[in-house]
Design an enzyme around this catalytic site. Sequence first.
Site, mmCIF file in Angstrom:
data_model
loop_
_atom_site.group_PDB
_atom_site.id
_atom_site.type_symbol
_atom_site.label_atom_id
_atom_site.label_comp_id
_atom_site.label_asym_id
_atom_site.label_seq_id
_atom_site.Cartn_x
_atom_site.Cartn_y
_atom_site.Cartn_z
ATOM 1 N N HIS A 33 -27.066 46.892 -51.553
ATOM 2 C CA HIS A 33 -25.700 46.665 -51.048
ATOM 3 C C HIS A 33 -24.808 46.155 -52.177
ATOM 4 C CE1 HIS A 33 -27.963 45.487 -47.145
ATOM 5 N NE2 HIS A 33 -27.358 46.615 -46.866
ATOM 6 N N LYS A 86 -28.389 43.481 -30.794
ATOM 7 C CA LYS A 86 -29.313 43.560 -31.939
ATOM 8 C C LYS A 86 -29.854 42.170 -32.235
ATOM 9 C CE LYS A 86 -29.022 46.242 -36.182
ATOM 10 N NZ LYS A 86 -28.117 46.947 -37.101
ATOM 11 N N ARG A 121 -28.740 56.676 -49.520
ATOM 12 C CA ARG A 121 -30.014 56.691 -50.242
ATOM 13 C C ARG A 121 -30.724 58.025 -50.084
ATOM 14 N NH1 ARG A 121 -31.530 51.366 -47.079
ATOM 15 N NH2 ARG A 121 -30.146 52.552 -45.726
ATOM 16 N N SER A 165 -33.024 46.626 -46.011
ATOM 17 C CA SER A 165 -33.134 45.271 -45.458
ATOM 18 C C SER A 165 -34.353 45.114 -44.564
ATOM 19 C CB SER A 165 -31.887 44.921 -44.639
ATOM 20 O OG SER A 165 -30.763 44.855 -45.461
HETATM 21 P P1 ADP Z 1 -26.786 48.632 -40.925
HETATM 22 O O1 ADP Z 1 -25.961 47.408 -40.888
HETATM 23 O O2 ADP Z 1 -26.049 49.886 -40.519
HETATM 24 O O3 ADP Z 1 -28.159 48.470 -40.395
HETATM 25 P P2 ADP Z 1 -27.453 48.116 -43.627
HETATM 26 O O4 ADP Z 1 -27.010 46.695 -43.633
HETATM 27 O O5 ADP Z 1 -28.891 48.387 -43.824
HETATM 28 O O6 ADP Z 1 -26.976 48.947 -42.426
HETATM 29 O O7 ADP Z 1 -26.642 48.910 -44.720
HETATM 30 C C1 ADP Z 1 -25.242 49.026 -44.734
HETATM 31 C C2 ADP Z 1 -24.858 50.106 -45.735
HETATM 32 O O8 ADP Z 1 -25.465 49.847 -46.977
HETATM 33 C C3 ADP Z 1 -25.303 51.520 -45.349
HETATM 34 O O9 ADP Z 1 -24.296 52.440 -45.742
HETATM 35 C C4 ADP Z 1 -26.521 51.747 -46.168
HETATM 36 O O10 ADP Z 1 -26.726 53.126 -46.454
HETATM 37 C C5 ADP Z 1 -26.151 50.991 -47.425
HETATM 38 N N1 ADP Z 1 -27.354 50.597 -48.144
HETATM 39 C C6 ADP Z 1 -28.387 49.885 -47.676
HETATM 40 N N2 ADP Z 1 -29.335 49.726 -48.622
HETATM 41 C C7 ADP Z 1 -28.865 50.374 -49.727
HETATM 42 C C8 ADP Z 1 -29.404 50.622 -51.034
HETATM 43 N N3 ADP Z 1 -30.608 50.178 -51.379
HETATM 44 N N4 ADP Z 1 -28.654 51.319 -51.922
HETATM 45 C C9 ADP Z 1 -27.449 51.795 -51.554
HETATM 46 N N5 ADP Z 1 -26.893 51.625 -50.329
HETATM 47 C C10 ADP Z 1 -27.594 50.931 -49.425
#
Ligand code: ADP
Length: 152
Positions: free
Chosen positions: A18, A42, A91, A129
């Site tokens: 992120h 959630k 990703r 995450s």
């Molecule tokens: P959500 O809140 O939808 O469950 P996340 O918090 O996991 O999603 O991720 C929010 C955003 O960050 C998404 O667009 C996801 O693709 C992006 N993201 C998560 N991990 C990575 C990473 N390792 N590299 C690039 N982008 C990421």
Amino acid sequence: MKLIAVFPGSFDPITKGHESVIIRSLGLFDTIIVAVGVNSEKKYLFSLEQRIQWLKEVFSDYPQIEVDSYVGLTTDYCRSKHSTYILRGLRTSADFEFERGIGQMNKQIYSEIETVFLLALPEYNALNSSVVRDIYRNGGDISQFVPERIKI
Ligand code: ADP
């Protein structure tokens, strides 16, 4: 016109993936709002307060980056912040399929919105995450996966 982007997510917890997308997009927007979406259905591992505190610590050196949280539709939140860009990271092709659906629906309900995607850096492609939470729950060391400033 000021270019304001919202980066919505759970950040449970924020990872280096992120962080990298947010920092790399600094040249594209005047302001980036990192917004923690609160979904009452959630279950999160870390509290909202904790996740926000970490985000503030990680981005404290960047006046262009704001940290906030919201309840409800991401598009309503974007409207309230006069933002017409949603920033997300990609990703895998699974991310793309998922994001395409959400992005197209968001466009349908808020026609001014554009979703902007940055490709994950190869070294963060497998980072998510949910795996970080699993490692943490099982007593593993997650420090290499989260931003330097986070001391868990
Ligand atoms: P959500 O809140 O939808 O469950 P996340 O918090 O996991 O999603 O991720 C929010 C955003 O960050 C998404 O667009 C996801 O693709 C992006 N993201 C998560 N991990 C990575 C990473 N390792 N590299 C690039 N982008 C990421």
